[in-house]
Design a protein around this motif. Structure first.
Motif, PDB file in Angstrom:
ATOM      1  N   GLY A   1      73.018  31.784  54.292  1.00 41.78           N
ATOM      2  CA  GLY A   1      73.095  32.669  53.133  1.00 41.78           C
ATOM      3  C   GLY A   1      72.974  31.962  51.803  1.00 41.78           C
ATOM      4  N   GLY A   2      72.976  30.640  51.806  1.00 43.27           N
ATOM      5  CA  GLY A   2      72.766  29.856  50.606  1.00 43.27           C
ATOM      6  C   GLY A   2      73.778  30.076  49.498  1.00 43.27           C
ATOM      7  N   LEU A   3      73.313  29.886  48.267  1.00 40.28           N
ATOM      8  CA  LEU A   3      74.171  30.017  47.092  1.00 40.28           C
ATOM      9  C   LEU A   3      74.750  31.421  46.987  1.00 40.28           C
ATOM     10  CD1 LEU A   3      75.251  28.550  44.579  1.00 40.28           C
ATOM     11  CD2 LEU A   3      73.236  29.365  43.354  1.00 40.28           C
ATOM     12  N   LYS A   4      73.997  32.392  47.455  1.00 36.70           N
ATOM     13  CA  LYS A   4      74.480  33.787  47.431  1.00 36.70           C
ATOM     14  C   LYS A   4      75.771  33.905  48.259  1.00 36.70           C
ATOM     15  CE  LYS A   4      72.886  38.462  48.328  1.00 36.70           C
ATOM     16  NZ  LYS A   4      73.173  39.101  49.581  1.00 36.70           N
ATOM     17  N   ALA A   5      75.784  33.317  49.455  1.00 43.08           N
ATOM     18  CA  ALA A   5      76.974  33.354  50.313  1.00 43.08           C
ATOM     19  C   ALA A   5      78.123  32.571  49.682  1.00 43.08           C
ATOM     20  CB  ALA A   5      76.647  32.795  51.697  1.00 43.08           C
ATOM     21  N   TRP A   6      77.804  31.446  49.042  1.00 39.28           N
ATOM     22  CA  TRP A   6      78.817  30.636  48.364  1.00 39.28           C
ATOM     23  C   TRP A   6      79.477  31.462  47.262  1.00 39.28           C
ATOM     24  CZ3 TRP A   6      80.353  25.703  49.600  1.00 39.28           C
ATOM     25  CH2 TRP A   6      81.100  24.992  48.655  1.00 39.28           C
ATOM     26  N   ARG A   7      78.641  32.150  46.480  1.00 40.91           N
ATOM     27  CA  ARG A   7      79.132  32.989  45.380  1.00 40.91           C
ATOM     28  C   ARG A   7      79.984  34.144  45.924  1.00 40.91           C
ATOM     29  NH1 ARG A   7      74.453  34.022  43.128  1.00 40.91           N
ATOM     30  NH2 ARG A   7      74.566  32.268  41.709  1.00 40.91           N
ATOM     31  N   GLU A   8      79.521  34.790  46.994  1.00 36.01           N
ATOM     32  CA  GLU A   8      80.245  35.913  47.585  1.00 36.01           C
ATOM     33  C   GLU A   8      81.594  35.497  48.155  1.00 36.01           C
ATOM     34  OE1 GLU A   8      77.422  37.589  50.319  1.00 36.01           O
ATOM     35  OE2 GLU A   8      76.329  38.617  48.713  1.00 36.01           O
ATOM     36  N   ALA A   9      81.724  34.224  48.541  1.00 34.90           N
ATOM     37  CA  ALA A   9      82.989  33.704  49.055  1.00 34.90           C
ATOM     38  C   ALA A   9      83.913  33.270  47.907  1.00 34.90           C
ATOM     39  CB  ALA A   9      82.736  32.539  50.008  1.00 34.90           C
ATOM     40  N   ASN A  10      83.483  33.521  46.662  1.00 29.87           N
ATOM     41  CA  ASN A  10      84.257  33.159  45.465  1.00 29.87           C
ATOM     42  C   ASN A  10      84.561  31.665  45.398  1.00 29.87           C
ATOM     43  OD1 ASN A  10      84.400  35.764  44.298  1.00 29.87           O
ATOM     44  ND2 ASN A  10      85.970  36.297  45.805  1.00 29.87           N
ATOM     45  N   LEU A  11      83.599  30.850  45.803  1.00 32.67           N
ATOM     46  CA  LEU A  11      83.766  29.405  45.731  1.00 32.67           C
ATOM     47  C   LEU A  11      83.249  28.922  44.374  1.00 32.67           C
ATOM     48  CD1 LEU A  11      82.776  28.674  49.398  1.00 32.67           C
ATOM     49  CD2 LEU A  11      85.036  28.423  48.377  1.00 32.67           C
ATOM     50  N   PRO A  12      83.705  27.762  43.902  1.00 41.42           N
ATOM     51  CA  PRO A  12      83.392  27.313  42.543  1.00 41.42           C
ATOM     52  C   PRO A  12      81.909  27.012  42.313  1.00 41.42           C
ATOM     53  CG  PRO A  12      84.571  25.607  43.727  1.00 41.42           C
ATOM     54  CD  PRO A  12      84.576  26.817  44.601  1.00 41.42           C
TER      55      PRO A  12
ATOM     56  N   ALA B   1      70.836  24.389  63.188  1.00 36.70           N
ATOM     57  CA  ALA B   1      72.235  24.719  62.937  1.00 36.70           C
ATOM     58  C   ALA B   1      72.501  25.159  61.505  1.00 36.70           C
ATOM     59  CB  ALA B   1      73.097  23.513  63.277  1.00 36.70           C
ATOM     60  N   ALA B   2      73.372  26.148  61.382  1.00 33.29           N
ATOM     61  CA  ALA B   2      73.817  26.630  60.077  1.00 33.29           C
ATOM     62  C   ALA B   2      75.316  26.887  60.152  1.00 33.29           C
ATOM     63  CB  ALA B   2      73.078  27.905  59.689  1.00 33.29           C
ATOM     64  N   VAL B   3      75.961  26.811  58.997  1.00 32.52           N
ATOM     65  CA  VAL B   3      77.393  27.084  58.910  1.00 32.52           C
ATOM     66  C   VAL B   3      77.629  28.104  57.809  1.00 32.52           C
ATOM     67  CG1 VAL B   3      78.132  24.830  59.770  1.00 32.52           C
ATOM     68  CG2 VAL B   3      77.772  25.145  57.332  1.00 32.52           C
ATOM     69  N   GLY B   4      78.726  28.826  57.929  1.00 25.99           N
ATOM     70  CA  GLY B   4      79.129  29.749  56.886  1.00 25.99           C
ATOM     71  C   GLY B   4      79.854  29.009  55.774  1.00 25.99           C
ATOM     72  N   ALA B   5      80.162  29.723  54.707  1.00 25.27           N
ATOM     73  CA  ALA B   5      80.805  29.105  53.546  1.00 25.27           C
ATOM     74  C   ALA B   5      82.172  28.514  53.896  1.00 25.27           C
ATOM     75  CB  ALA B   5      80.929  30.128  52.419  1.00 25.27           C
ATOM     76  N   SER B   6      82.967  29.223  54.692  1.00 29.63           N
ATOM     77  CA  SER B   6      84.304  28.704  55.012  1.00 29.63           C
ATOM     78  C   SER B   6      84.221  27.437  55.868  1.00 29.63           C
ATOM     79  CB  SER B   6      85.156  29.769  55.705  1.00 29.63           C
ATOM     80  OG  SER B   6      84.546  30.187  56.901  1.00 29.63           O
ATOM     81  N   GLU B   7      83.268  27.392  56.800  1.00 28.90           N
ATOM     82  CA  GLU B   7      83.091  26.175  57.611  1.00 28.90           C
ATOM     83  C   GLU B   7      82.580  25.031  56.748  1.00 28.90           C
ATOM     84  OE1 GLU B   7      82.901  23.552  60.952  1.00 28.90           O
ATOM     85  OE2 GLU B   7      84.114  25.283  60.415  1.00 28.90           O
ATOM     86  N   ALA B   8      81.727  25.330  55.773  1.00 26.85           N
ATOM     87  CA  ALA B   8      81.226  24.300  54.859  1.00 26.85           C
ATOM     88  C   ALA B   8      82.383  23.691  54.076  1.00 26.85           C
ATOM     89  CB  ALA B   8      80.187  24.891  53.914  1.00 26.85           C
TER      90      ALA B   8
END
Length: 142
Positions: free
Chosen positions: A124-135, A37-44
């Motif tokens: 997508g890891g940290l890259k996805a987190w960064r792309e979602a403009n999360l802190p 299982a994996a989740v996207g940044a918004s679900e995280a």
């Protein structure tokens, strides 16, 4: 009509190719995640805010120090078993991340074997987190 006649008759081979490609694309997400299982940044973020999920970065300490999600705990992949940074409550969701998501997927599988049934990799890891403009934050290397 046998298969060869069907394929050679007009443009039927195009339909067969389209069907095979479609099937492969449908299966790709489940095959691409070795840990499950994996989740996207918004679900995280939803899991962190609503279900008290713990964000675990399985990067090496040097990678973690260069930049990580705000509030993440650093537990390198090779030190998961018995790590004190992991919550003792195995019912809490764990969102695992690394620079691109590959190590996090492996870590999620390992943690589920250790009893953390709600261990999920951040797609997508940290890259996805960064792309979602999360802190993000940086820290001194351990």
């Amino acid at each position: 009509m046998n298969l060869m006649q069907f394929l050679l008759d007009g443009h039927n081979w195009v339909y067969l190719l389209a069907a095979l490609t479609s099937g492969a694309l449908l299966l790709w997400p489940s095959l691409a995640r070795p840990g499950g299982a994996a989740v996207g940044a918004s679900e995280a973020v939803r899991l962190i805010n609503r279900e008290k999920a713990v964000l675990i970065d399985v990067s090496e300490p040097e990678e973690f120090a260069q930049g990580h999600a705000a509030g993440a705990r650093n537990v390198p992949l090779n030190s998961l078993q018995g790590a004190k940074e992991l919550p003792s409550n195995k019912q809490l969701p764990l969102v695992l991340m690394c620079p691109n998501g590959a190590r996090a997927a492996r870590a999620a599988g390992e943690l589920r074997k250790l009893g953390h049934q709600r261990a999920l990799a951040l797609a997508g890891g940290l890259k996805a987190w960064r792309e979602a403009n999360l802190p993000l934050e940086k820290s001194a290397a351990a």
